[in-house]
Design an enzyme around this catalytic site. Structure first.
Site, PDB file in Angstrom:
ATOM      1  N   GLN A  43      36.057  39.971  44.197  1.00 43.28           N
ATOM      2  CA  GLN A  43      37.306  39.282  43.883  1.00 43.28           C
ATOM      3  C   GLN A  43      37.332  37.905  44.557  1.00 43.28           C
ATOM      4  O   GLN A  43      37.173  37.805  45.771  1.00 43.28           O
ATOM      5  CB  GLN A  43      38.484  40.149  44.356  1.00 43.28           C
ATOM      6  N   ASP A  73      31.041  39.945  36.086  1.00 37.70           N
ATOM      7  CA  ASP A  73      31.865  38.734  36.056  1.00 37.70           C
ATOM      8  C   ASP A  73      31.069  37.562  35.468  1.00 37.70           C
ATOM      9  O   ASP A  73      31.630  36.512  35.170  1.00 37.70           O
ATOM     10  CB  ASP A  73      32.301  38.385  37.498  1.00 37.70           C
ATOM     11  N   LYS A 103      43.255  44.860  37.169  1.00 40.32           N
ATOM     12  CA  LYS A 103      41.914  45.271  36.729  1.00 40.32           C
ATOM     13  C   LYS A 103      41.761  46.782  36.851  1.00 40.32           C
ATOM     14  O   LYS A 103      41.228  47.436  35.942  1.00 40.32           O
ATOM     15  CB  LYS A 103      40.830  44.542  37.549  1.00 40.32           C
TER      16      LYS A 103
END
Ligand code: NAP
Length: 294
Positions: A96, A119, A52
């Protein structure tokens, strides 16, 4: 059979995002900025995070990693998210996953301000998605849609069978494709005769986390097969191999279109994270401009 590679498609999208980032920088004299929070030192998580950060740098997004030790409390993590929520120079926040079990991922994810939820996993964002309202859509589901659009320009009426009903992949993918006027079947561990369900599908999307689960017995000749699964297997020589949920060689002999693992959905997920970050940054700056003009 057509091999549907995600990497070149993601690369093309990222090239256009790069121009969008440059335009943002010219206008606001700052880069779109993504905060990535990581707890513990899980190796696979570390690889995803590195990907990422690398992709963000390529596109011109500023990625700031906040690494916490495994014993970090939920309160400490939420305090950090709260600071970032109020920081005008941070436009996107990602935690994460998976988090160490005692932390309670749901509470922590829901501490993220919906405007910075790149997200697409907070309850507010998912509620908006459910209602078909504008929101930052979950990255994997969005990536799957972009992949499918390169094969089926109009998805209307396509029967899609999705294997898996998780909040991260299966359910949001179902909702996004429902908004595209597909007919959706969501199958899961309690579904009966999944192979027969899949054989009715124009498109099969496998997101169960069970390596080689989908065989040719699941696929109608000519159907499109999207493999979301990622399982790491250790080979006899000690090296690791990434395996999908689809038995690729077996299914490739009947499918019309099939995605590989790795190199199919994975790159699209990361690309959509970049897309969401730029979108979030534009929305926040535009909001400030309009606010200042009033
Ligand atoms: P998850 O939360 O574990 O959900 C798995 C889903 O599969 C659940 O709905 C479960 O059913 C269902 N399932 C499990 N075993 C099954 C079986 N034998 N038959 C039918 N259904 C079964 O996993 P996830 O987060 O959705 O991820 C799924 C896979 O995608 C994993 O391999 C993950 O690593 C991968 N992934 C890839 C990307 C990417 O970018 N490529 C992104 C995210 C995830 P129940 O609900 O009944 O338990």
């Amino acid at each position: 059979m057509r091999l549907l590679q995600g990497r070149p498609i993601a690369h093309g999208i990222c090239a256009s995002l790069k121009e969008r980032v440059q335009a943002f920088f010219r206008r606001y004299n700052q880069p779109p900025t993504l905060a990535l929070l990581r707890v513990g030192d899980d190796a696979a998580s570390g690889i995803y995070l590195k990907n990422k950060v690398q992709r963000a740098e390529e596109v011109g997004i500023c990625a700031r990693v906040f690494a916490f030790p495994v014993q970090t409390s939920a309160a400490e993590l939420i305090a950090c998210i709260d600071l970032l929520n109020h920081d005008d120079a941070t436009h996107g926040i990602l935690v994460q996953l998976p988090l160490p079990a005692p932390l309670g991922a749901e509470t922590i994810i829901n501490a993220i301000a919906p405007a910075k939820d790149v997200d697409g996993l907070t309850t507010v964002t998912q509620g908006r998605l459910f209602r078909g309202e504008a929101c930052l859509k979950p990255c994997t589901a969005q990536g799957i849609l972009l992949l499918l659009k390169t094969v089926h320009a109009d998805l209307t009426g396509q029967h899609v069978v999705i294997l898996g009903r998780s909040l991260i992949v299966g359910r949001p993918t179902g909702l996004i494709l429902l908004h595209e006027h597909c007919t959706i079947t969501l199958a899961h561990s309690r579904s009966r005769d999944i192979a027969a369900l899949c054989r009715q599908a124009d498109i099969v999307i496998a997101a169960v986390g069970q390596p080689r689960f989908v065989t040719r017995a699941f696929v109608r000749p000519g159907a499109t097969v999207i493999d979301v699964g990622i399982t790491r297997e250790t080979l006899s020589d000690g090296t690791q191999k990434v395996i999908g949920d689809v038995d690729f060689e077996d299914v490739a002999s009947v499918a019309g279109v099939i995605t590989p693992v790795p190199g199919g959905v994975g790159p699209m997920t990361v690309c959509c994270l970049m897309k969401n970050t730029i979108e979030a940054a534009e929305n926040q700056m535009y909001g400030q401009e309009t606010h200042a003009a009033v």
